[in-house]
Design an enzyme around this catalytic site. Structure first.
Site, PDB file in Angstrom:
ATOM      1  N   ALA A  10       0.824  -1.210   0.000  1.00  0.00           N
ATOM      2  CA  ALA A  10       0.000   0.000   0.000  1.00  0.00           C
ATOM      3  C   ALA A  10       0.858   1.260   0.000  1.00  0.00           C
ATOM      4  O   ALA A  10       0.443   2.315   0.482  1.00  0.00           O
ATOM      5  CB  ALA A  10      -0.911  -0.003   1.233  1.00  0.00           C
ATOM      6  N   ARG A  19      -1.636   7.392 -11.635  1.00  0.00           N
ATOM      7  CA  ARG A  19      -2.684   7.438 -12.653  1.00  0.00           C
ATOM      8  C   ARG A  19      -3.987   8.065 -12.151  1.00  0.00           C
ATOM      9  O   ARG A  19      -4.875   8.384 -12.921  1.00  0.00           O
ATOM     10  CB  ARG A  19      -2.938   6.013 -13.195  1.00  0.00           C
ATOM     11  CG  ARG A  19      -1.809   5.497 -14.050  1.00  0.00           C
ATOM     12  CD  ARG A  19      -1.835   3.978 -14.198  1.00  0.00           C
ATOM     13  NE  ARG A  19      -1.263   3.286 -13.045  1.00  0.00           N
ATOM     14  CZ  ARG A  19      -1.044   1.973 -12.979  1.00  0.00           C
ATOM     15  NH1 ARG A  19      -1.387   1.196 -13.993  1.00  0.00           N
ATOM     16  NH2 ARG A  19      -0.512   1.424 -11.913  1.00  0.00           N
ATOM     17  N   ASN A  52      -2.612 -11.930 -13.877  1.00  0.00           N
ATOM     18  CA  ASN A  52      -2.101 -12.009 -12.509  1.00  0.00           C
ATOM     19  C   ASN A  52      -2.891 -11.011 -11.658  1.00  0.00           C
ATOM     20  O   ASN A  52      -2.903  -9.820 -11.932  1.00  0.00           O
ATOM     21  CB  ASN A  52      -0.612 -11.646 -12.517  1.00  0.00           C
ATOM     22  CG  ASN A  52      -0.091 -11.348 -11.118  1.00  0.00           C
ATOM     23  OD1 ASN A  52      -0.461 -12.017 -10.165  1.00  0.00           O
ATOM     24  ND2 ASN A  52       0.759 -10.337 -11.012  1.00  0.00           N
ATOM     25  N   LYS A  58     -29.796  20.372  16.449  1.00  0.00           N
ATOM     26  CA  LYS A  58     -28.395  20.057  16.742  1.00  0.00           C
ATOM     27  C   LYS A  58     -28.254  19.815  18.224  1.00  0.00           C
ATOM     28  O   LYS A  58     -28.696  20.654  19.018  1.00  0.00           O
ATOM     29  CB  LYS A  58     -27.495  21.216  16.317  1.00  0.00           C
ATOM     30  CG  LYS A  58     -26.022  20.924  16.457  1.00  0.00           C
ATOM     31  CD  LYS A  58     -25.201  22.111  16.944  1.00  0.00           C
ATOM     32  CE  LYS A  58     -25.443  22.408  18.397  1.00  0.00           C
ATOM     33  NZ  LYS A  58     -24.583  23.446  18.950  1.00  0.00           N
ATOM     34  N   TYR A 105     -26.548  30.719  21.248  1.00  0.00           N
ATOM     35  CA  TYR A 105     -25.176  31.201  21.089  1.00  0.00           C
ATOM     36  C   TYR A 105     -25.108  32.687  21.413  1.00  0.00           C
ATOM     37  O   TYR A 105     -25.843  33.483  20.832  1.00  0.00           O
ATOM     38  CB  TYR A 105     -24.751  30.935  19.648  1.00  0.00           C
ATOM     39  CG  TYR A 105     -23.295  31.190  19.339  1.00  0.00           C
ATOM     40  CD1 TYR A 105     -22.286  30.721  20.186  1.00  0.00           C
ATOM     41  CD2 TYR A 105     -22.927  31.888  18.192  1.00  0.00           C
ATOM     42  CE1 TYR A 105     -20.961  30.943  19.886  1.00  0.00           C
ATOM     43  CE2 TYR A 105     -21.594  32.108  17.885  1.00  0.00           C
ATOM     44  CZ  TYR A 105     -20.619  31.648  18.741  1.00  0.00           C
ATOM     45  OH  TYR A 105     -19.300  31.867  18.437  1.00  0.00           O
ATOM     46  N   ARG A 111     -44.067  39.687  24.861  1.00  0.00           N
ATOM     47  CA  ARG A 111     -44.156  40.441  23.606  1.00  0.00           C
ATOM     48  C   ARG A 111     -44.738  41.808  23.900  1.00  0.00           C
ATOM     49  O   ARG A 111     -45.389  42.013  24.939  1.00  0.00           O
ATOM     50  CB  ARG A 111     -45.024  39.707  22.589  1.00  0.00           C
ATOM     51  CG  ARG A 111     -46.466  39.546  23.005  1.00  0.00           C
ATOM     52  CD  ARG A 111     -47.257  38.681  22.014  1.00  0.00           C
ATOM     53  NE  ARG A 111     -48.629  38.529  22.454  1.00  0.00           N
ATOM     54  CZ  ARG A 111     -49.333  37.419  22.342  1.00  0.00           C
ATOM     55  NH1 ARG A 111     -48.798  36.333  21.839  1.00  0.00           N
ATOM     56  NH2 ARG A 111     -50.578  37.384  22.753  1.00  0.00           N
TER      57      ARG A 111
HETATM   58  C1  UD1 Z   1       0.411  -5.152 -10.445  1.00  0.00           C
HETATM   59  C2  UD1 Z   1       1.177  -6.335 -11.047  1.00  0.00           C
HETATM   60  C3  UD1 Z   1       0.398  -6.886 -12.228  1.00  0.00           C
HETATM   61  C4  UD1 Z   1      -0.999  -7.274 -11.800  1.00  0.00           C
HETATM   62  C5  UD1 Z   1      -1.705  -6.098 -11.126  1.00  0.00           C
HETATM   63  C6  UD1 Z   1      -3.004  -6.569 -10.517  1.00  0.00           C
HETATM   64  C7  UD1 Z   1       3.534  -5.781 -10.613  1.00  0.00           C
HETATM   65  C8  UD1 Z   1       4.807  -5.357 -11.212  1.00  0.00           C
HETATM   66  N1  UD1 Z   1       2.487  -5.897 -11.442  1.00  0.00           N
HETATM   67  O1  UD1 Z   1       0.386  -4.126 -11.438  1.00  0.00           O
HETATM   68  O2  UD1 Z   1       1.052  -8.038 -12.759  1.00  0.00           O
HETATM   69  O3  UD1 Z   1      -1.744  -7.712 -12.934  1.00  0.00           O
HETATM   70  O4  UD1 Z   1      -0.904  -5.562 -10.059  1.00  0.00           O
HETATM   71  O5  UD1 Z   1      -3.740  -5.498  -9.997  1.00  0.00           O
HETATM   72  O6  UD1 Z   1       3.477  -6.039  -9.430  1.00  0.00           O
HETATM   73  N2  UD1 Z   1       3.126  -0.675  -4.273  1.00  0.00           N
HETATM   74  C9  UD1 Z   1       3.962  -0.571  -3.177  1.00  0.00           C
HETATM   75  N3  UD1 Z   1       5.243  -0.177  -3.357  1.00  0.00           N
HETATM   76  C10 UD1 Z   1       5.765   0.092  -4.585  1.00  0.00           C
HETATM   77  C11 UD1 Z   1       4.910  -0.029  -5.711  1.00  0.00           C
HETATM   78  C12 UD1 Z   1       3.600  -0.425  -5.525  1.00  0.00           C
HETATM   79  O7  UD1 Z   1       3.543  -0.806  -2.047  1.00  0.00           O
HETATM   80  O8  UD1 Z   1       6.943   0.438  -4.653  1.00  0.00           O
HETATM   81  C13 UD1 Z   1       1.722  -1.067  -4.074  1.00  0.00           C
HETATM   82  C14 UD1 Z   1       0.719  -0.091  -4.645  1.00  0.00           C
HETATM   83  O9  UD1 Z   1       0.353   0.892  -3.686  1.00  0.00           O
HETATM   84  C15 UD1 Z   1      -0.463  -0.985  -5.000  1.00  0.00           C
HETATM   85  C16 UD1 Z   1       0.176  -2.339  -5.257  1.00  0.00           C
HETATM   86  O10 UD1 Z   1       1.490  -2.277  -4.734  1.00  0.00           O
HETATM   87  O11 UD1 Z   1      -1.377  -1.095  -3.936  1.00  0.00           O
HETATM   88  C17 UD1 Z   1       0.248  -2.690  -6.733  1.00  0.00           C
HETATM   89  O12 UD1 Z   1       0.987  -1.676  -7.409  1.00  0.00           O
HETATM   90  P1  UD1 Z   1       0.484  -1.054  -8.784  1.00  0.00           P
HETATM   91  O13 UD1 Z   1       1.440  -0.009  -9.191  1.00  0.00           O
HETATM   92  O14 UD1 Z   1      -0.938  -0.708  -8.705  1.00  0.00           O
HETATM   93  O15 UD1 Z   1       0.679  -2.324  -9.745  1.00  0.00           O
HETATM   94  P2  UD1 Z   1      -0.080  -2.591 -11.115  1.00  0.00           P
HETATM   95  O16 UD1 Z   1       0.493  -1.733 -12.173  1.00  0.00           O
HETATM   96  O17 UD1 Z   1      -1.540  -2.545 -10.921  1.00  0.00           O
HETATM   97 CA    CA Z   2      -2.889  -1.814  -9.335  1.00  0.00          CA
END
Ligand code: UD1
Ligand code: CA
Length: 478
Positions: free
Chosen positions: A24, A30, A187, A369, A405, A458
């Site tokens: 997370a 994006r 995946n 309130k 108030y 009044r």
């Molecule tokens: C990732 C997968 C992809 C899969 C998809 C499913 C990779 C390289 N790719 O892509 O194969 O189909 O999820 O939804 O993993 N995050 C971190 N630290 C980081 C980068 C990301 O904690 O340095 C967290 C993000 O906050 C997010 C999660 O990892 O919650 C996934 O990262 P995101 O960049 O969304 O990966 P996708 O491009 O969706």
């Molecule tokens: Ca993602």
């Protein structure tokens, strides 16, 4: 739940130690947002809160680790109440890097389930099934996949053979060949790793890819080369794995989640007209035989009793509504409590701390309130009641105002049982109107009114007979 979803099928004698890591830390580029991605909401709560809720039904919160980084303090504060642990990934160098950072803390476990913090529809059942499959297969890495009609953007699963559960590699969209892009098995971003296998090979990840990041997905090929077993388990419920990388994807998830919520409520005996127009948050509870009309919003942790009717255009947040309540159109309720059989609206505004008694009525353009309105009391028209304790059987006339108030402090108005407040009265707090007393219409009440008294506050009316006709005569041109 915790017990039944825990892995029953371990082949070792002692139960394996299982952790869950939730990725997370990403920024969510994006989304083009100030708010970190995992705090964007669907179904009325942050993406990450949904994932944590699923995780903590599989293992105790003390075994759940949220990997945070971008705006870490904000993310931590938003979900701290769940009791999970946090791991700081201060530089976000990819999903593989997230697990590198977590390596030390995870060394106390045999297996780690890795979840994506941006895929909120994952269920505890699916997580537990993935874990069981991993343990049964005695795999080094197990990944969750799904078949999607529109797989663009997701990593694709390359199996060793079409019938084989064994996986050779995961190919990210940007690196995929045209033939690989045609693969619909994606995946999902959920994995189980054997911790020793992960730790001893994770250093082999490289950043030689279009994003110059460490991809966790490359662990499939890395482990495969090291002759470790990598398997895939496909879920039939592809909606569960959808992630939210864009605002449009957030909207799709939100809609799906709310339709699921409405379907569940309807199955439990709630009537919802035109459910697609209603916004009902995930954690809302509604009892059977309640009717929800079109364009109603019920938000936060609101709880609604049985046999209520919520008419159109009402917005109810974090409120508790007892059985048999009628809410007419256009009411706004925030942190309010409504007793059984009460009637609100149309167009009542109940602000935080409004506590409306059994069978009480609050009507058109009435704002409340921090008040208690006793059993059977009525405030039906054009009134402001703030910081007031109002007893049972009280009648509040149209246009009554509690002047609570003084410009610096808030003061309390007390209106005891059975009082009658005539229309257009102002009650200048602090002030008390004793049991059974009457306040004459258009009074300004500045001192306490004793029990059973009549208060008239009044100016005396003056009548000047013939005054108007004399004025008209004086105005006539000669
Ligand atoms: C990732 C997968 C992809 C899969 C998809 C499913 C990779 C390289 N790719 O892509 O194969 O189909 O999820 O939804 O993993 N995050 C971190 N630290 C980081 C980068 C990301 O904690 O340095 C967290 C993000 O906050 C997010 C999660 O990892 O919650 C996934 O990262 P995101 O960049 O969304 O990966 P996708 O491009 O969706
Ligand atoms: Ca993602």
């Amino acid at each position: 739940m915790k017990k039944s979803t825990n892995p029953p099928s371990s082949k070792t004698t002692s139960a394996p130690r299982v952790a869950i890591a939730i990725m997370a830390a990403g920024k969510g580029t994006r989304l083009k947002s100030q708010l970190p991605k995992v705090l964007h909401e669907v179904g009325g709560k942050p993406l990450l809160a949904h994932v944590i809720a699923a995780a903590t039904r599989v293992v105790p919160a003390s075994d759940v680790f949220a990997i945070i980084g971008h705006e870490a303090d904000r993310v931590r504060a938003a979900v701290a109440n769940t009791g999970v642990n946090f791991i700081l990934q201060s530089e976000q160098r990819g999903t593989g890097h997230a697990l590198m950072v977590a390596r030390q803390l995870l060394s106390a476990y045999d297996h780690v389930i890795v979840l994506s913090g941006d895929a909120p529809q994952i269920t505890p059942q699916t997580i537990a099934q993935l874990l069981n499959f991993h343990l049964d297969e005695q795999a080094a890495m197990t990944l969750l996949s799904a078949d999607l009609d529109h797989p663009t953007g997701y990593g694709r699963v390359i199996r060793k053979g079409s019938r084989s559960a064994e996986v050779q590699a995961i190919i990210e969209e940007k690196s995929a060949s045209p033939a690989q892009k045609k693969i619909h098995e994606i995946n999902a971003g959920f994995y189980v790793f054997s911790v020793p296998a992960l730790s001893s090979h994770i250093e082999k990840l490289s950043t030689a890819n279009p994003h110059a990041e460490y991809y966790l997905t490359d662990m499939a090929a890395v482990l495969c080369h090291a002759r470790q077993k990598v398997v895939v388990w496909k879920t039939e419920n592809s909606a569960e794995v959808l992630g939210a990388n864009t605002r449009a994807e957030l909207a799709v998830l939100d809609e799906q989640m709310r339709i699921t919520k409405c379907s569940r409520l309807m199955a439990e005996g709630v009537t919802i007209f035109y459910p697609a127009t209603c916004v009902i948050d995930n954690d809302v509870e509604i009892a059977p035989d309640t009717i929800i009309e079109p364009f109603v919003q019920i938000l936060g942790h609101s709880r609604i009793g049985a046999s209520c009717r919520i008419r159109s255009y009402s917005v109810i947040r974090d409120s508790e509504i007892a059985d048999g309540v009628l809410i007419r159109p256009g009411c706004i309720l925030e942190e309010a409590r409504i007793g059984p059989g009460a009637i609100l609206g149309p167009y009542s505004h109940l602000r935080p701390g409004s506590d409306i008694g059994e069978g009480a009525h609050v009507g058109n353009f009435v704002e409340t309130k921090k008040i208690k309105l006793g059993k059977g009391s009525k405030a039906n028209h054009l009134t402001y009641l703030g910081d007031a304790e109002i007893g049972a059987g009280v009648n509040i006339g149209a246009g009554t105002i509690t002047c609570n108030y003084d410009g610096v402090h808030k003061h309390t108005t007390i209106i005891e049982d059975g009082v009658f407040i005539g229309s257009d009265s102002t009650l200048v707090a602090p002030v008390r109107v004793g049991k059974g007393a009457y306040v004459a219409a258009a009074s300004c009440i500045t001192t306490d009114v004793p029990e059973d008294a009549l208060a008239i506050g009044r100016a005396h009316q003056i009548v000047k007979p013939g005054w108007a006709s004399a004025k008209r005569a004086a105005r006539k041109p000669k």
